[in-house]
Design an enzyme around this catalytic site. Structure first.
Site, PDB file in Angstrom:
ATOM      1  N   GLY A 274      24.339 -39.390 -19.829  1.00 39.61           N
ATOM      2  CA  GLY A 274      24.470 -38.015 -20.304  1.00 39.61           C
ATOM      3  C   GLY A 274      24.591 -37.926 -21.816  1.00 39.61           C
ATOM      4  O   GLY A 274      23.921 -37.107 -22.460  1.00 39.61           O
TER       5      GLY A 274
ATOM      6  N   ASN B 268      32.806 -29.018 -17.303  1.00 36.99           N
ATOM      7  CA  ASN B 268      33.397 -30.213 -16.700  1.00 36.99           C
ATOM      8  C   ASN B 268      34.890 -30.102 -16.449  1.00 36.99           C
ATOM      9  O   ASN B 268      35.432 -30.874 -15.676  1.00 36.99           O
ATOM     10  CB  ASN B 268      33.126 -31.441 -17.583  1.00 36.99           C
ATOM     11  CG  ASN B 268      33.455 -31.208 -19.033  1.00 36.99           C
ATOM     12  OD1 ASN B 268      32.936 -30.277 -19.654  1.00 36.99           O
ATOM     13  ND2 ASN B 268      34.315 -32.018 -19.584  1.00 36.99           N
TER      14      ASN B 268
ATOM     15  N   GLN C  14      27.247 -32.049 -15.216  1.00 37.66           N
ATOM     16  CA  GLN C  14      28.134 -31.804 -14.066  1.00 37.66           C
ATOM     17  C   GLN C  14      27.424 -31.063 -12.936  1.00 37.66           C
ATOM     18  O   GLN C  14      27.917 -31.045 -11.810  1.00 37.66           O
ATOM     19  CB  GLN C  14      29.376 -30.993 -14.499  1.00 37.66           C
ATOM     20  CG  GLN C  14      30.315 -31.754 -15.419  1.00 37.66           C
ATOM     21  CD  GLN C  14      31.015 -32.943 -14.734  1.00 37.66           C
ATOM     22  OE1 GLN C  14      31.077 -33.025 -13.502  1.00 37.66           O
ATOM     23  NE2 GLN C  14      31.529 -33.866 -15.521  1.00 37.66           N
TER      24      GLN C  14
ATOM     25  N   SER D 118      23.040 -37.055 -15.795  1.00 39.44           N
ATOM     26  CA  SER D 118      23.639 -38.384 -15.815  1.00 39.44           C
ATOM     27  C   SER D 118      23.901 -38.866 -14.388  1.00 39.44           C
ATOM     28  O   SER D 118      24.536 -38.154 -13.602  1.00 39.44           O
ATOM     29  CB  SER D 118      24.962 -38.301 -16.581  1.00 39.44           C
ATOM     30  OG  SER D 118      25.645 -39.521 -16.504  1.00 39.44           O
TER      31      SER D 118
ATOM     32  N   THR E  79      13.605 -51.209 -23.898  1.00 41.09           N
ATOM     33  CA  THR E  79      13.005 -51.453 -22.586  1.00 41.09           C
ATOM     34  C   THR E  79      13.769 -50.689 -21.505  1.00 41.09           C
ATOM     35  O   THR E  79      14.998 -50.713 -21.481  1.00 41.09           O
ATOM     36  CB  THR E  79      13.028 -52.971 -22.284  1.00 41.09           C
ATOM     37  OG1 THR E  79      12.312 -53.622 -23.325  1.00 41.09           O
ATOM     38  CG2 THR E  79      12.400 -53.293 -20.935  1.00 41.09           C
TER      39      THR E  79
ATOM     40  N   CYS F 252      44.063 -37.978 -25.162  1.00 40.98           N
ATOM     41  CA  CYS F 252      45.420 -38.482 -25.371  1.00 40.98           C
ATOM     42  C   CYS F 252      45.395 -39.385 -26.601  1.00 40.98           C
ATOM     43  O   CYS F 252      44.676 -40.374 -26.639  1.00 40.98           O
ATOM     44  CB  CYS F 252      45.855 -39.277 -24.148  1.00 40.98           C
ATOM     45  SG  CYS F 252      47.493 -39.961 -24.303  1.00 40.98           S
TER      46      CYS F 252
HETATM   47  N1  PLP Z   1      28.279 -33.717 -20.578  1.00 38.37           N
HETATM   48  C1  PLP Z   1      29.242 -33.394 -19.691  1.00 38.37           C
HETATM   49  C2  PLP Z   1      29.439 -31.975 -19.306  1.00 38.37           C
HETATM   50  C3  PLP Z   1      30.043 -34.404 -19.135  1.00 38.37           C
HETATM   51  O1  PLP Z   1      30.997 -34.072 -18.251  1.00 38.37           O
HETATM   52  C4  PLP Z   1      29.820 -35.749 -19.527  1.00 38.37           C
HETATM   53  C5  PLP Z   1      30.681 -36.840 -19.015  1.00 38.37           C
HETATM   54  O2  PLP Z   1      31.806 -36.624 -18.615  1.00 38.37           O
HETATM   55  C6  PLP Z   1      28.788 -36.039 -20.441  1.00 38.37           C
HETATM   56  C7  PLP Z   1      28.038 -35.004 -20.946  1.00 38.37           C
HETATM   57  C8  PLP Z   1      28.486 -37.453 -20.861  1.00 38.37           C
HETATM   58  O3  PLP Z   1      27.863 -38.157 -19.808  1.00 38.37           O
HETATM   59  P1  PLP Z   1      27.858 -39.759 -19.751  1.00 38.37           P
HETATM   60  O4  PLP Z   1      29.217 -40.173 -19.293  1.00 38.37           O
HETATM   61  O5  PLP Z   1      26.797 -40.117 -18.761  1.00 38.37           O
HETATM   62  O6  PLP Z   1      27.534 -40.251 -21.115  1.00 38.37           O
END
Ligand code: PLP
Length: 379
Positions: A71, A151, A179, A199, A237, A323
């Site tokens: 992602g 998320n 998400q 992702s 690759t 955190c």
């Molecule tokens: N975008 C959102 C909304 C996400 O929740 C996340 C991961 O938590 C990402 C992007 C990033 O994805 P990745 O963990 O595959 O790099």
């Protein structure tokens, strides 16, 4: 003790059998898909088969899909390539929602440093308002990026309306669907977003695998250097076993969407009832949302302490905020949605998957009550 894993928005366990399929693929298709010989051709064929199957799942053309390492890379690649593509015509204004994932916000900060102007749209109540987007678009707007589903609170954004506005203004529209993909039907096509990121590890596929959809005709300019793969957009690759794992996981997730959603809706109702009857508050549950994500808070109880206490009881949930040195900062998502700083610092997130059970939800409610009672008695 069997643990209760309620942190599926952070990552999901791979579907049974996927790791084995990936291992077999790594052994049997070890050729480099760019090589001009039998092993290379076999790997390239397998890669293109995966691309065609992923495209069939998503309702797009295979040549509109690019494989990435997840992602974060999809988002960064999509936003920077689209911004650079449009910037050639002098447009340097980008609009995003205020509660985008860090991968988007960090990409935008880097673009800001290189001369782009960024406007963040409010998300009061958990949603971007299409009228607010319409009002924010300017002559020099290069790109709009708004996440499909959030998320932390699970709110599903009015992507059709936002894409419609962007398309009507001729503005490129990227959506971070990390998400949402694999959890809901996402219609792609002329009326949808210009770019979309996803992702694999969020829908029971492997970590380190993702895809970027770029609608045909969208202006993009590759930013990276190195031996060009993925039609010159991304160097390196391709990781064929990871791509295969992602393809299998997406097919499997989409084949049971409505049953999964119905099951999670039942668990959601049980959990919301359990949280609220133990004195907690569930946050931003109104409007369209992913069934599996619930953000909640117990006023007067430290979120970090509750998270640890649940962990010791065998339950995994997550904290929305970063955190640092043992201190949680308020979550930027909850602040943007309108929560007060105390709530934004102490809220926790449950995120379900279809294999969570009603028994786990019941057990969670009992353990949650035990933990909150104990933390309250400690003052
Ligand atoms: N975008 C959102 C909304 C996400 O929740 C996340 C991961 O938590 C990402 C992007 C990033 O994805 P990745 O963990 O595959 O790099």
């Amino acid at each position: 003790m069997k643990r209760i894993y309620f942190d599926n928005a952070a990552t999901t366990a791979p579907y049974a059998g996927i790791a084995e399929e990936m291992a077999r693929c790594a052994i049997e298709y070890y050729g480099n898909p760019s090589s001009q010989h039998e092993e290379g051709r076999r790997a390239a064929e397998r890669l293109e088969d995966c691309r065609a199957r992923m495209a069939a799942c998503l309702g797009c053309r295979p040549d509109e899909l690019y494989f990435t390492s997840g992602g974060t890379e999809s988002v960064r690649l999509g936003i920077t390539a689209a911004a650079a593509g449009v910037a050639r015509s002098g447009k340097k204004h980008i609009i995003a929602s205020a509660f985008e994932h860090r991968s988007v916000l960090d990409t935008l900060s880097a673009l800001e440093e290189s001369g782009f102007e960024i406007t963040l749209l409010g998300v009061g109540g958990g949603f971007v308002r299409p009228e607010a987007l319409e009002a924010a678009i300017r002559e020099d707007t290069a790109l709009v990026t708004v996440m499909y589903a959030n998320n932390e609170i699970g709110s599903i954004q009015p992507i059709d309306a936002l894409a419609g506005i962007c398309n009507a203004h001729g503005v490129t529209f990227h959506t971070d669907a990390v998400q949402a993909a694999g959890h809901m039907d996402i219609p792609l096509g002329a009326a949808g977003p210009s770019l979309m990121s996803l992702s694999a590890h969020k829908f029971h596929g492997p970590k380190g695998a993702g895809a970027l959809y770029i609608r045909r005709g969208t202006q993009v300019k590759a930013q990276s250097s190195g031996p060009s793969k993925e039609r010159a957009l991304r160097p390196g690759t391709e990781d064929l076993p990871a791509v295969l794992g992602m393809t299998l996981a997406l097919e499997r997730s989409l084949s049971s969407l409505s049953a999964s959603a119905a099951h999670m809706r039942e668990l959601r109702a049980m959990l919301i009832h359990g949280i609220e009857s133990a004195g907690g508050r569930c946050l931003y549950t109104g409007g369209p949302h992913l069934e599996g994500i619930i953000s909640f808070v117990y006023d007067g109880i430290d979120g970090g302490a509750l998270l640890q206490s649940l962990d010791m009881e065998g339950v995994s949930v997550s904290h929305g905020s970063a955190c640092e040195s043992g201190e949680y900062a308020p979550s930027h998502v909850l602040l943007a949605a309108g929560a007060d700083p105390e709530t934004a610092r102490n809220a926790l997130r449950i995120s379900l998957c279809a294999s969570n059970t009603a028994k786990e939800a019941e057990e969670f409610c009992l353990l949650l009550r035990r933990c909150t009672d104990r933390l309250r008695s400690l003052g």
